[in-house]
Enzyme design. Structure first.
Site, PDB file in Angstrom:
ATOM      1  CG  MET A  71      -1.905  -1.292   1.346  1.00 15.83           C
ATOM      2  SD  MET A  71      -3.277  -1.118   2.566  1.00 15.83           S
ATOM      3  CE  MET A  71      -2.529  -0.381   3.589  1.00 15.83           C
ATOM      4  CB  CYS A  72       2.297   3.724  -0.087  1.00 11.84           C
ATOM      5  SG  CYS A  72       0.007   4.700   0.395  1.00 11.84           S
ATOM      6  CB  THR A  73       4.869   3.444  -4.939  1.00 20.65           C
ATOM      7  OG1 THR A  73       4.386   2.318  -4.765  1.00 20.65           O
ATOM      8  CG2 THR A  73       6.564   3.923  -5.567  1.00 20.65           C
ATOM      9  CG  ASP A  80      -1.143   1.624  -3.550  1.00 19.73           C
ATOM     10  OD1 ASP A  80      -1.277   3.486  -4.115  1.00 19.73           O
ATOM     11  OD2 ASP A  80       0.048   1.575  -4.304  1.00 19.73           O
ATOM     12  NE  ARG A 137       2.817  -2.150  -4.431  1.00 23.50           N
ATOM     13  CZ  ARG A 137       3.020  -1.549  -3.415  1.00 23.50           C
ATOM     14  NH1 ARG A 137       3.580  -0.573  -3.191  1.00 23.50           N
ATOM     15  NH2 ARG A 137       2.199  -1.909  -2.378  1.00 23.50           N
TER      16      ARG A 137
END
Length: 333
Positions: A1-3, A21, A206
């Site tokens: 969740m998140c990048t 995310d 990711r």
């Protein structure tokens, strides 16, 4: 969740991008916060301060700063880390609630180095807060970056503070914790290993794709080209809309994206459910002491016919002060 990804050599500028995310709408709005505002730690009030720098922040539920940039060129980004464990609260040490954790650094520091010095000298604690509506308790880590290209990742693992400070730490996603992410990246072709570049939405994949593509960006001919280049990288690391995975009702999707020019102080926001991109130029915002706190209500302004697009620095409105969630809110009967 998140990048989160930093591009530190974009023709003299430092550009950072991040995906948010999450498995549900966070009610995100943008706020312009001036200098001179008094705040406290949201825990027991032992740590109080007056904001030295103005900032723009993206919030969750108008209670938590989850992303932002201050007028000195320091930016911060809150991402999920399931391994986060903050330890028992020690009243002898300074502490910050999760809601105001990022805001403290935007209010007080111009560079990553200054922030890291304070973190390491105080061994500041972070205190978890549950979402009053859902009861969900965030497990988060924090990335800081600045206009010099410096970077730091701050995590709490098994109650212990871990700070990873280097301009080489350009990428951050989620699990596992950061030192393990770096070890896994070293297995990928081009980073010391032989594994091909992976393609799933797993945090480790990711991480590898973002690290791969950011170092292959061509030098931009303009700020517009630099911002577009970073969008191309974070979109490659985005998570598509999908039905929840079996047994995982909290499966995430990318709900919004941000690209920030730390050098020229431009904050660019894109919702994945609306077609328009908006941006704020901090040089045109009023961050003077005594200026009002201003809000851009994204839910209503992006939903109207035609929506908002382009420079929205002058479209913020006064709707009261941003009030951060605190422990006292959760203890009310």
């Amino acid at each position: 969740m998140c990048t989160r990804v930093v591009w530190d050599d974009a023709d003299g500028a430092v550009i950072v991008g991040r995906n948010m995310d999450y498995h549900r709408d966070l009610g995100t709005n943008l706020w312009l916060l001036p200098r001179g505002v008094r705040r406290d730690d949201g825990v027991h009030g032992a740590l109080m301060w007056t904001a030295r720098f103005g900032s723009i922040v993206a919030t969750a539920f108008d209670m938590i700063s989850v992303d932002g940039l201050n007028e000195a060129g320091l930016a911060g980004h809150v991402l999920w880390l399931a391994e986060s464990s903050y330890g028992e609260l020690d009243p002898a040490r300074p502490a910050l609630s999760q809601a105001v954790w990022l805001q403290y650094f935007l209010d007080n520091f111009a560079t990553v180095a200054e922030a890291v010095d304070w973190i390491e000298s105080t061994r500041v604690q972070v205190v978890q807060l549950s979402d009053p509506a859902s009861g969900e308790v965030p497990a988060i880590h924090l990335a800081l970056d600045d206009a010099t290209g410096d970077s730091a990742i701050i995590e709490y693992i098994d109650g212990a503070l871990e700070v990873h400070h280097s301009r080489e730490y350009r990428v951050m996603t989620n699990s596992p914790k950061y030192d393990e992410q770096l070890a896994l990246l070293a297995e990928i072709e081009g980073f010391g290993g032989e594994r091909p570049l992976p393609g799933t939405t797993l945090a480790t994949d990711r991480f590898a794709r973002a690290a791969h593509y950011v170092q292959r960006l061509p030098q931009p001919e303009s700020q517009l080209a630099a911002i577009a280049s970073m969008f191309s990288v974070i979109r490659n690391a985005a998570q598509p809309f999908r039905l929840p995975d079996a047994g995982r009702p909290d499966s995430s999707q990318t709900i919004w994206q941000v690209v920030i020019d730390l050098t020229r102080r431009r904050y660019v926001f894109e919702s994945t459910t609306r077609p328009n991109i908006v941006w704020i130029d901090l040089a045109d915002a009023d961050f003077s002491e005594g200026a009002p706190q201003l809000k851009l209500d994204l839910a209503s302004s992006l939903a109207v016919e035609g929506g908002l697009a382009g420079n929205v620095t002058g479209r913020f409105e006064e709707q009261g002060a941003l009030r951060f969630l605190s422990l006292s809110d959760l203890r009310r009967p």
